[in-house]
Design a protein around this motif. Sequence first.
Motif, PDB file in Angstrom:
ATOM      1  N   TYR A  50     -39.566-115.851 -62.384  1.00 23.63           N
ATOM      2  CA  TYR A  50     -40.910-115.817 -62.332  1.00 23.63           C
ATOM      3  C   TYR A  50     -41.675-116.809 -62.828  1.00 23.63           C
ATOM      4  O   TYR A  50     -42.631-117.263 -62.324  1.00 23.63           O
ATOM      5  N   VAL A  51     -41.138-117.189 -64.135  1.00 22.58           N
ATOM      6  CA  VAL A  51     -41.895-118.049 -64.803  1.00 22.58           C
ATOM      7  C   VAL A  51     -41.872-119.566 -64.090  1.00 22.58           C
ATOM      8  O   VAL A  51     -42.526-120.387 -63.868  1.00 22.58           O
ATOM      9  N   ILE A  52     -40.497-119.986 -63.917  1.00 20.37           N
ATOM     10  CA  ILE A  52     -40.026-121.043 -63.170  1.00 20.37           C
ATOM     11  C   ILE A  52     -40.917-121.477 -61.905  1.00 20.37           C
ATOM     12  O   ILE A  52     -41.710-122.349 -61.604  1.00 20.37           O
ATOM     13  N   ILE A  53     -40.589-120.388 -61.186  1.00 21.29           N
ATOM     14  CA  ILE A  53     -41.431-120.447 -59.863  1.00 21.29           C
ATOM     15  C   ILE A  53     -43.037-120.803 -60.368  1.00 21.29           C
ATOM     16  O   ILE A  53     -43.583-121.649 -59.399  1.00 21.29           O
ATOM     17  N   LEU A  54     -43.643-120.090 -60.975  1.00 26.22           N
ATOM     18  CA  LEU A  54     -45.134-120.380 -61.554  1.00 26.22           C
ATOM     19  C   LEU A  54     -45.335-121.907 -61.930  1.00 26.22           C
ATOM     20  O   LEU A  54     -46.408-122.607 -61.310  1.00 26.22           O
ATOM     21  N   LEU A  55     -44.224-122.286 -62.535  1.00 28.03           N
ATOM     22  CA  LEU A  55     -44.422-123.689 -63.313  1.00 28.03           C
ATOM     23  C   LEU A  55     -44.264-124.617 -62.065  1.00 28.03           C
ATOM     24  O   LEU A  55     -44.998-125.970 -61.985  1.00 28.03           O
ATOM     25  N   HIS A  56     -43.652-124.343 -60.872  1.00 29.75           N
ATOM     26  CA  HIS A  56     -43.610-125.399 -59.699  1.00 29.75           C
ATOM     27  C   HIS A  56     -44.825-125.436 -58.901  1.00 29.75           C
ATOM     28  O   HIS A  56     -44.943-126.359 -58.207  1.00 29.75           O
ATOM     29  N   LEU A  57     -45.551-124.272 -59.257  1.00 32.19           N
ATOM     30  CA  LEU A  57     -46.699-124.418 -58.229  1.00 32.19           C
ATOM     31  C   LEU A  57     -48.064-125.247 -58.739  1.00 32.19           C
ATOM     32  O   LEU A  57     -48.046-125.471 -60.037  1.00 32.19           O
ATOM     33  N   PRO A  58     -48.807-125.854 -57.830  1.00 27.06           N
ATOM     34  CA  PRO A  58     -50.021-126.472 -58.444  1.00 27.06           C
ATOM     35  C   PRO A  58     -50.786-125.602 -59.421  1.00 27.06           C
ATOM     36  O   PRO A  58     -51.105-124.404 -59.047  1.00 27.06           O
ATOM     37  N   PRO A  59     -51.641-126.249 -60.264  1.00 29.16           N
ATOM     38  CA  PRO A  59     -52.367-125.442 -61.277  1.00 29.16           C
ATOM     39  C   PRO A  59     -53.461-124.747 -60.445  1.00 29.16           C
ATOM     40  O   PRO A  59     -53.995-125.403 -59.351  1.00 29.16           O
ATOM     41  N   SER A  60     -53.848-123.685 -60.689  1.00 31.18           N
ATOM     42  CA  SER A  60     -54.976-122.736 -60.132  1.00 31.18           C
ATOM     43  C   SER A  60     -55.529-121.891 -61.241  1.00 31.18           C
ATOM     44  O   SER A  60     -54.675-121.608 -62.085  1.00 31.18           O
ATOM     45  N   LYS A  61     -56.599-121.168 -60.846  1.00 28.31           N
ATOM     46  CA  LYS A  61     -57.115-120.201 -61.843  1.00 28.31           C
ATOM     47  C   LYS A  61     -56.098-119.009 -61.889  1.00 28.31           C
ATOM     48  O   LYS A  61     -55.817-118.496 -63.003  1.00 28.31           O
ATOM     49  N   GLU A  62     -55.853-118.568 -60.758  1.00 30.40           N
ATOM     50  CA  GLU A  62     -54.751-117.282 -60.903  1.00 30.40           C
ATOM     51  C   GLU A  62     -53.418-117.749 -61.563  1.00 30.40           C
ATOM     52  O   GLU A  62     -53.082-116.869 -62.161  1.00 30.40           O
ATOM     53  N   ARG A  63     -52.835-118.726 -61.123  1.00 31.40           N
ATOM     54  CA  ARG A  63     -51.592-119.170 -61.567  1.00 31.40           C
ATOM     55  C   ARG A  63     -51.700-119.774 -63.068  1.00 31.40           C
ATOM     56  O   ARG A  63     -50.643-118.883 -63.755  1.00 31.40           O
ATOM     57  N   ASN A  64     -52.544-120.103 -63.528  1.00 27.97           N
ATOM     58  CA  ASN A  64     -52.887-120.319 -64.951  1.00 27.97           C
ATOM     59  C   ASN A  64     -52.893-119.010 -65.822  1.00 27.97           C
ATOM     60  O   ASN A  64     -52.499-118.881 -66.770  1.00 27.97           O
ATOM     61  N   ARG A  65     -53.801-118.126 -65.114  1.00 28.67           N
ATOM     62  CA  ARG A  65     -53.937-116.925 -65.413  1.00 28.67           C
ATOM     63  C   ARG A  65     -52.552-116.024 -65.915  1.00 28.67           C
ATOM     64  O   ARG A  65     -52.084-115.377 -66.965  1.00 28.67           O
ATOM     65  N   LEU A  66     -51.722-116.103 -64.869  1.00 29.79           N
ATOM     66  CA  LEU A  66     -50.508-115.353 -64.873  1.00 29.79           C
ATOM     67  C   LEU A  66     -49.552-115.987 -65.967  1.00 29.79           C
ATOM     68  O   LEU A  66     -48.871-115.389 -66.730  1.00 29.79           O
ATOM     69  N   LEU A  67     -49.573-117.521 -66.049  1.00 26.13           N
ATOM     70  CA  LEU A  67     -48.871-118.281 -67.141  1.00 26.13           C
ATOM     71  C   LEU A  67     -49.236-117.967 -68.607  1.00 26.13           C
ATOM     72  O   LEU A  67     -48.627-117.823 -69.367  1.00 26.13           O
ATOM     73  N   ILE A  68     -50.554-117.925 -68.663  1.00 26.70           N
ATOM     74  CA  ILE A  68     -51.301-117.568 -69.895  1.00 26.70           C
ATOM     75  C   ILE A  68     -50.707-116.257 -70.653  1.00 26.70           C
ATOM     76  O   ILE A  68     -50.313-116.179 -71.658  1.00 26.70           O
ATOM     77  N   ARG A  69     -50.565-115.166 -69.590  1.00 31.04           N
ATOM     78  CA  ARG A  69     -50.042-114.002 -70.145  1.00 31.04           C
ATOM     79  C   ARG A  69     -48.586-113.906 -70.429  1.00 31.04           C
ATOM     80  O   ARG A  69     -47.999-113.149 -71.319  1.00 31.04           O
ATOM     81  N   VAL A  70     -47.815-114.751 -69.645  1.00 33.94           N
ATOM     82  CA  VAL A  70     -46.243-114.938 -69.797  1.00 33.94           C
ATOM     83  C   VAL A  70     -46.196-115.442 -71.159  1.00 33.94           C
ATOM     84  O   VAL A  70     -45.366-114.867 -72.146  1.00 33.94           O
ATOM     85  N   TYR A  71     -47.046-116.346 -71.530  1.00 31.81           N
ATOM     86  CA  TYR A  71     -46.762-117.191 -72.746  1.00 31.81           C
ATOM     87  C   TYR A  71     -47.372-116.320 -74.009  1.00 31.81           C
ATOM     88  O   TYR A  71     -46.695-116.580 -75.192  1.00 31.81           O
ATOM     89  N   GLU A  72     -48.255-115.615 -73.571  1.00 31.33           N
ATOM     90  CA  GLU A  72     -48.618-114.640 -74.657  1.00 31.33           C
ATOM     91  C   GLU A  72     -47.549-113.525 -75.174  1.00 31.33           C
ATOM     92  O   GLU A  72     -47.066-113.329 -76.336  1.00 31.33           O
ATOM     93  N   LEU A  73     -46.981-113.195 -74.211  1.00 34.24           N
ATOM     94  CA  LEU A  73     -45.702-112.047 -74.459  1.00 34.24           C
ATOM     95  C   LEU A  73     -44.630-113.076 -75.039  1.00 34.24           C
ATOM     96  O   LEU A  73     -44.207-112.346 -75.874  1.00 34.24           O
ATOM     97  N   LEU A  74     -44.245-114.227 -74.705  1.00 35.88           N
ATOM     98  CA  LEU A  74     -43.499-115.237 -75.493  1.00 35.88           C
ATOM     99  C   LEU A  74     -43.752-115.091 -76.795  1.00 35.88           C
ATOM    100  O   LEU A  74     -42.717-114.852 -77.575  1.00 35.88           O
ATOM    101  N   ASP A  75     -44.849-115.308 -77.329  1.00 40.19           N
ATOM    102  CA  ASP A  75     -45.145-115.467 -78.679  1.00 40.19           C
ATOM    103  C   ASP A  75     -45.103-114.081 -79.300  1.00 40.19           C
ATOM    104  O   ASP A  75     -44.797-114.255 -80.488  1.00 40.19           O
TER     105      ASP A  75
END
Length: 173
Positions: A50-75
Amino acid sequence: MTLEFSRIEEQIVRQLPEILPAANNYWKQEGRPGDDCGAYIFFEGMFATYVIILLHLPPSKERNRLLIRVYELLDLMLTSNDNNVHDLGYIGLLEGREAWFLRQSEPFLGIAAQKELDTWRSGWRTEILNSNLSPADEIIDLYDVRSIIAKELTCDLSIIPGRAYIPCKENAT
């Protein structure tokens, strides 16, 4: 939220409910938590995809929102009192990743993730500055993560990187 290794699969899904369909696909194929191959297979096979696919995609508001949540969980995982949760977070998402992965992740890395990388991969900041942004590996999606991402980003599945691979079940005769 206190994360516990014995319940980590369900806790990850509770934190990121959008991945529930992929988690259900994983549990259907691999077995429910406790009966499956374990949290590392769940985390690296489904969640990291899930994370790898998101990182492959171009930045967008929604994509970045999903990644922010992923990395908050990681922390949250990296600051857990349960060492097994900590290790799952680091090993499953950060350890041994290519420089392109870290470079794409860098804007989303929290304090705990940066600290772990500084401790265990001290040259990572220099490494990502000199990295090629092309990933080396093909993305194989075993649990239909790509469909979740397409739905979340309200885009066509054809633009989501990777290939779906659905294991065949032999028909009983």
